[in-house]
Design an enzyme around this catalytic site. Structure first.
Site, PDB file in Angstrom:
ATOM      1  N   TYR A  57       2.390  25.046  22.471  1.00 52.25           N
ATOM      2  CA  TYR A  57       3.777  25.509  22.629  1.00 52.25           C
ATOM      3  C   TYR A  57       4.014  26.669  21.663  1.00 52.25           C
ATOM      4  O   TYR A  57       4.022  26.506  20.462  1.00 52.25           O
ATOM      5  CB  TYR A  57       4.783  24.386  22.366  1.00 52.25           C
ATOM      6  CG  TYR A  57       4.643  23.173  23.267  1.00 52.25           C
ATOM      7  CD1 TYR A  57       3.969  23.229  24.482  1.00 52.25           C
ATOM      8  CD2 TYR A  57       5.201  21.956  22.900  1.00 52.25           C
ATOM      9  CE1 TYR A  57       3.847  22.110  25.295  1.00 52.25           C
ATOM     10  CE2 TYR A  57       5.089  20.826  23.707  1.00 52.25           C
ATOM     11  CZ  TYR A  57       4.406  20.914  24.903  1.00 52.25           C
ATOM     12  OH  TYR A  57       4.289  19.798  25.691  1.00 52.25           O
ATOM     13  N   SER A 204       8.928  15.428  30.837  1.00 52.35           N
ATOM     14  CA  SER A 204       9.832  15.967  31.870  1.00 52.35           C
ATOM     15  C   SER A 204      10.603  14.828  32.555  1.00 52.35           C
ATOM     16  O   SER A 204      10.647  14.757  33.794  1.00 52.35           O
ATOM     17  CB  SER A 204       9.065  16.808  32.907  1.00 52.35           C
ATOM     18  OG  SER A 204       8.380  17.881  32.291  1.00 52.35           O
ATOM     19  N   PRO A 205      11.219  13.952  31.765  1.00 54.98           N
ATOM     20  CA  PRO A 205      11.885  12.778  32.357  1.00 54.98           C
ATOM     21  C   PRO A 205      13.134  13.141  33.146  1.00 54.98           C
ATOM     22  O   PRO A 205      13.627  12.332  33.939  1.00 54.98           O
ATOM     23  CB  PRO A 205      12.255  11.927  31.130  1.00 54.98           C
ATOM     24  CG  PRO A 205      12.397  12.920  30.018  1.00 54.98           C
ATOM     25  CD  PRO A 205      11.361  13.980  30.291  1.00 54.98           C
ATOM     26  N   LEU A 206      13.620  14.386  32.952  1.00 57.58           N
ATOM     27  CA  LEU A 206      14.773  14.857  33.727  1.00 57.58           C
ATOM     28  C   LEU A 206      14.308  15.822  34.816  1.00 57.58           C
ATOM     29  O   LEU A 206      15.082  16.655  35.294  1.00 57.58           O
ATOM     30  CB  LEU A 206      15.789  15.543  32.799  1.00 57.58           C
ATOM     31  CG  LEU A 206      16.348  14.654  31.686  1.00 57.58           C
ATOM     32  CD1 LEU A 206      17.187  15.475  30.701  1.00 57.58           C
ATOM     33  CD2 LEU A 206      17.181  13.509  32.263  1.00 57.58           C
ATOM     34  N   GLY A 207      13.033  15.713  35.186  1.00 65.53           N
ATOM     35  CA  GLY A 207      12.507  16.596  36.228  1.00 65.53           C
ATOM     36  C   GLY A 207      12.647  18.065  35.846  1.00 65.53           C
ATOM     37  O   GLY A 207      12.993  18.895  36.676  1.00 65.53           O
ATOM     38  N   ARG A 208      12.348  18.383  34.566  1.00 64.59           N
ATOM     39  CA  ARG A 208      12.478  19.764  34.041  1.00 64.59           C
ATOM     40  C   ARG A 208      13.892  20.300  34.258  1.00 64.59           C
ATOM     41  O   ARG A 208      14.096  21.486  34.454  1.00 64.59           O
ATOM     42  CB  ARG A 208      11.441  20.689  34.684  1.00 64.59           C
ATOM     43  CG  ARG A 208      10.002  20.277  34.395  1.00 64.59           C
ATOM     44  CD  ARG A 208       8.980  21.188  35.044  1.00 64.59           C
ATOM     45  NE  ARG A 208       7.643  20.842  34.614  1.00 64.59           N
ATOM     46  CZ  ARG A 208       6.929  19.819  35.100  1.00 64.59           C
ATOM     47  NH1 ARG A 208       7.438  19.065  36.061  1.00 64.59           N
ATOM     48  NH2 ARG A 208       5.730  19.558  34.637  1.00 64.59           N
ATOM     49  N   GLY A 209      14.857  19.404  34.253  1.00 58.37           N
ATOM     50  CA  GLY A 209      16.260  19.808  34.376  1.00 58.37           C
ATOM     51  C   GLY A 209      16.842  19.550  35.755  1.00 58.37           C
ATOM     52  O   GLY A 209      18.053  19.432  35.913  1.00 58.37           O
TER      53      GLY A 209
HETATM   54  N1  LIG Z   1       2.207  16.583  28.040  1.00 56.82           N
HETATM   55  C1  LIG Z   1       2.574  17.591  28.796  1.00 56.82           C
HETATM   56  O1  LIG Z   1       1.757  18.202  29.472  1.00 56.82           O
HETATM   57  C2  LIG Z   1       4.020  18.017  28.832  1.00 56.82           C
HETATM   58  C3  LIG Z   1       4.484  18.866  29.863  1.00 56.82           C
HETATM   59  C4  LIG Z   1       5.831  19.218  29.878  1.00 56.82           C
HETATM   60  C5  LIG Z   1       6.692  18.743  28.888  1.00 56.82           C
HETATM   61  N2  LIG Z   1       6.209  17.941  27.892  1.00 56.82           N
HETATM   62  C6  LIG Z   1       7.098  17.419  26.825  1.00 56.82           C
HETATM   63  O2  LIG Z   1       8.225  16.788  27.431  1.00 56.82           O
HETATM   64  C7  LIG Z   1       9.436  17.343  26.914  1.00 56.82           C
HETATM   65  C8  LIG Z   1      10.513  17.368  27.953  1.00 56.82           C
HETATM   66  O3  LIG Z   1      10.056  17.993  29.151  1.00 56.82           O
HETATM   67  P1  LIG Z   1      10.745  19.223  29.883  1.00 56.82           P
HETATM   68  O4  LIG Z   1      11.465  20.087  28.945  1.00 56.82           O
HETATM   69  O5  LIG Z   1       9.674  19.786  30.748  1.00 56.82           O
HETATM   70  O6  LIG Z   1      11.737  18.549  30.909  1.00 56.82           O
HETATM   71  P2  LIG Z   1      13.033  17.622  30.879  1.00 56.82           P
HETATM   72  O7  LIG Z   1      13.199  16.974  29.564  1.00 56.82           O
HETATM   73  O8  LIG Z   1      12.914  16.801  32.087  1.00 56.82           O
HETATM   74  O9  LIG Z   1      14.189  18.678  31.123  1.00 56.82           O
HETATM   75  C9  LIG Z   1      14.543  19.645  30.203  1.00 56.82           C
HETATM   76  C10 LIG Z   1      15.480  20.631  30.854  1.00 56.82           C
HETATM   77  O10 LIG Z   1      16.674  19.967  31.239  1.00 56.82           O
HETATM   78  C11 LIG Z   1      17.815  20.558  30.641  1.00 56.82           C
HETATM   79  N3  LIG Z   1      18.668  19.425  30.198  1.00 56.82           N
HETATM   80  C12 LIG Z   1      18.353  18.485  29.270  1.00 56.82           C
HETATM   81  N4  LIG Z   1      19.343  17.571  29.164  1.00 56.82           N
HETATM   82  C13 LIG Z   1      20.299  17.955  30.044  1.00 56.82           C
HETATM   83  C14 LIG Z   1      21.564  17.415  30.398  1.00 56.82           C
HETATM   84  N5  LIG Z   1      22.023  16.305  29.843  1.00 56.82           N
HETATM   85  N6  LIG Z   1      22.290  18.075  31.364  1.00 56.82           N
HETATM   86  C15 LIG Z   1      21.819  19.200  31.944  1.00 56.82           C
HETATM   87  N7  LIG Z   1      20.618  19.755  31.645  1.00 56.82           N
HETATM   88  C16 LIG Z   1      19.876  19.139  30.698  1.00 56.82           C
HETATM   89  C17 LIG Z   1      17.312  21.406  29.505  1.00 56.82           C
HETATM   90  O11 LIG Z   1      18.062  22.582  29.381  1.00 56.82           O
HETATM   91  P3  LIG Z   1      18.955  22.899  28.076  1.00 56.82           P
HETATM   92  O12 LIG Z   1      18.004  23.164  26.972  1.00 56.82           O
HETATM   93  O13 LIG Z   1      19.733  24.081  28.506  1.00 56.82           O
HETATM   94  O14 LIG Z   1      19.787  21.671  27.845  1.00 56.82           O
HETATM   95  C18 LIG Z   1      15.871  21.742  29.929  1.00 56.82           C
HETATM   96  O15 LIG Z   1      15.816  22.945  30.655  1.00 56.82           O
HETATM   97  C19 LIG Z   1       9.017  18.725  26.421  1.00 56.82           C
HETATM   98  O16 LIG Z   1       9.892  19.194  25.424  1.00 56.82           O
HETATM   99  C20 LIG Z   1       7.630  18.488  25.894  1.00 56.82           C
HETATM  100  O17 LIG Z   1       7.698  17.996  24.566  1.00 56.82           O
HETATM  101  C21 LIG Z   1       4.895  17.570  27.866  1.00 56.82           C
END
Ligand SMILES: NC(=O)c1ccc[n+]([C@@H]2O[C@H](COP(=O)([O-])OP(=O)(O)OC[C@H]3O[C@@H](n4cnc5c(N)ncnc54)[C@H](OP(=O)(O)O)[C@@H]3O)[C@@H](O)[C@H]2O)c1
Length: 329
Positions: A57, A204-209
């Protein structure tokens, strides 16, 4: 904040962690660094004790940010990071590099960037088809014996790989994508975790948003936001997958909760050793997401979600095919 144990490892963390990737990587223009440091510290004040980062990252800068943010809370929080991408420019290798010598180099560098004496949880980021998983587990076993790493994890590994790794060095947690629109881990990985006493960390528990309901087919993503490259984030797929969001909205209106909270509560309801790590760059959303730890879905809610979800066919691959193919399971 409720706490959860990651399997039988003894690692106990807040029921919801904080994914820090989006603070400066893959989620659009990076917000102000000092604000992100303040946000990570605000998460600690609200009871979060589990933070997620990775060497790749940035690269490197996300670990540095997390290291600086959490330095005042040493010993009170667990920081997880990951190795495994070919950032050293090794010739003749593709995307990945999990050779034991490289694992050691990355761990030593991560320790410095994170400003800690030991990495709480060190994951292999993707299974490297060119390095036997036993060698990877052996390299992490050595780092644990030296006190540089506390727990071993794997990301996106299949059940057989998990078993082979666990036989060499007990695995504390598997981190893989898991949410209402990506349920692949249910087939083999979650049963293996249950059998072996391994915790599971949905990324990505929120489906990447998408599952929050704040993204639709008119949303655009910048070049440094990897969602612009994902088949599931084309306008067609975003439109076609709307029924998943409608389902979360429907349950949310019954339970006086937001779609994000229902998405997280659903994950927490699957197993007591599951700890999701939603990412956000905004304090109000952090608070919204953390409140899901106190939201218990009823058996009726869960049955309704299961029934409705079984009638929805999610459209679009989660990653481009070439990316999925470059890694093993
Ligand atoms: N092991 C792997 O290969 C891998 C791959 C991907 C991710 N990850 C890890 O998993 C973490 C989370 O994954 P992710 O960022 O891909 O996806 P996510 O947590 O499913 O979703 C994040 C996105 O949702 C938005 N969001 C969060 N809370 C919200 C809410 N309450 N209402 C509206 N929008 C909201 C955020 O935007 P805002 O910032 O604008 O709120 C961001 O763009 C990462 O930070 C990383 O540490 C690991």
């Amino acid at each position: 904040m409720r706490m959860r144990k990651l399997g039988s490892s003894g690692l106990e963390v807040s029921a919801i962690g904080l994914g820090c990737m989006g603070m400066n990587h893959h989620r659009g223009p990076a917000p102000d660094r000092n604000e992100m440091i303040a946000l990570a510290r605000a998460a600690v004040e609200r009871g979060v004790t589990f933070f997620d980062t990775a060497e790749v990252y940035g690269p490197f800068t996300n670990e540095e940010l997390v290291g600086e943010a959490l330095e005042p809370f040493k010993g009170q929080v667990a920081v997880a990071t990951k190795f495994g991408f070919n950032l050293g420019g090794a010739q003749g290798r593709g995307l990945l590099d999990s050779r034991p010598e490289r694992i050691r180099m990355v761990a030593e560098a991560s320790l410095k960037r994170l400003r800690v004496a030991a990495i709480d949880l060190l994951y292999q980021h993707r299974v490297d088809p060119d390095v036997p998983i036993e060698d990877v587990a052996g390299a992490v076993e050595d780092l644990i014996a030296e006190g540089k790493v506390r727990h071993f994890g794997l990301s996106e590994a299949g059940a057989d790989t998990i078993r082979r790794a666990h036989a060499v060095q007990p695995v504390t947690a598997i981190q893989s994508e898991y949410s209402l629109w990506w349920r692949e881990p249910e087939a083999g990985v979650l049963p293996a975790c249950e059998e072996l006493g391994i915790g599971f960390v949905p990324y990505s528990p929120l489906g990447r948003g998408y599952l929050t309901g704040k993204i639709d087919e008119t949303t655009t993503f910048g070049g440094n936001d990897n969602r612009s490259t994902l088949p599931r984030f084309t306008p067609e797929a975003l439109k076609a997958n709307r029924p998943v969001v409608h389902l979360l909205e429907e349950i949310g209106s019954r339970r006086n909760a937001t779609p994000s909270q229902i998405a997280l509560a659903w994950l927490l309801a699957q197993k007591p050793w599951i700890v999701p790590i939603p990412g956000t760059t905004k304090l109000n959303r952090l608070e919204e997401n953390l409140a899901a730890a106190a939201l218990e879905l009823t058996p009726g809610d869960l049955r309704h979600i299961e029934d409705a979800a079984s009638k929805i066919s999610v459209q679009g691959d989660r990653y481009p095919r070439a990316v999925e193919k470059a890694t093993a399971r």
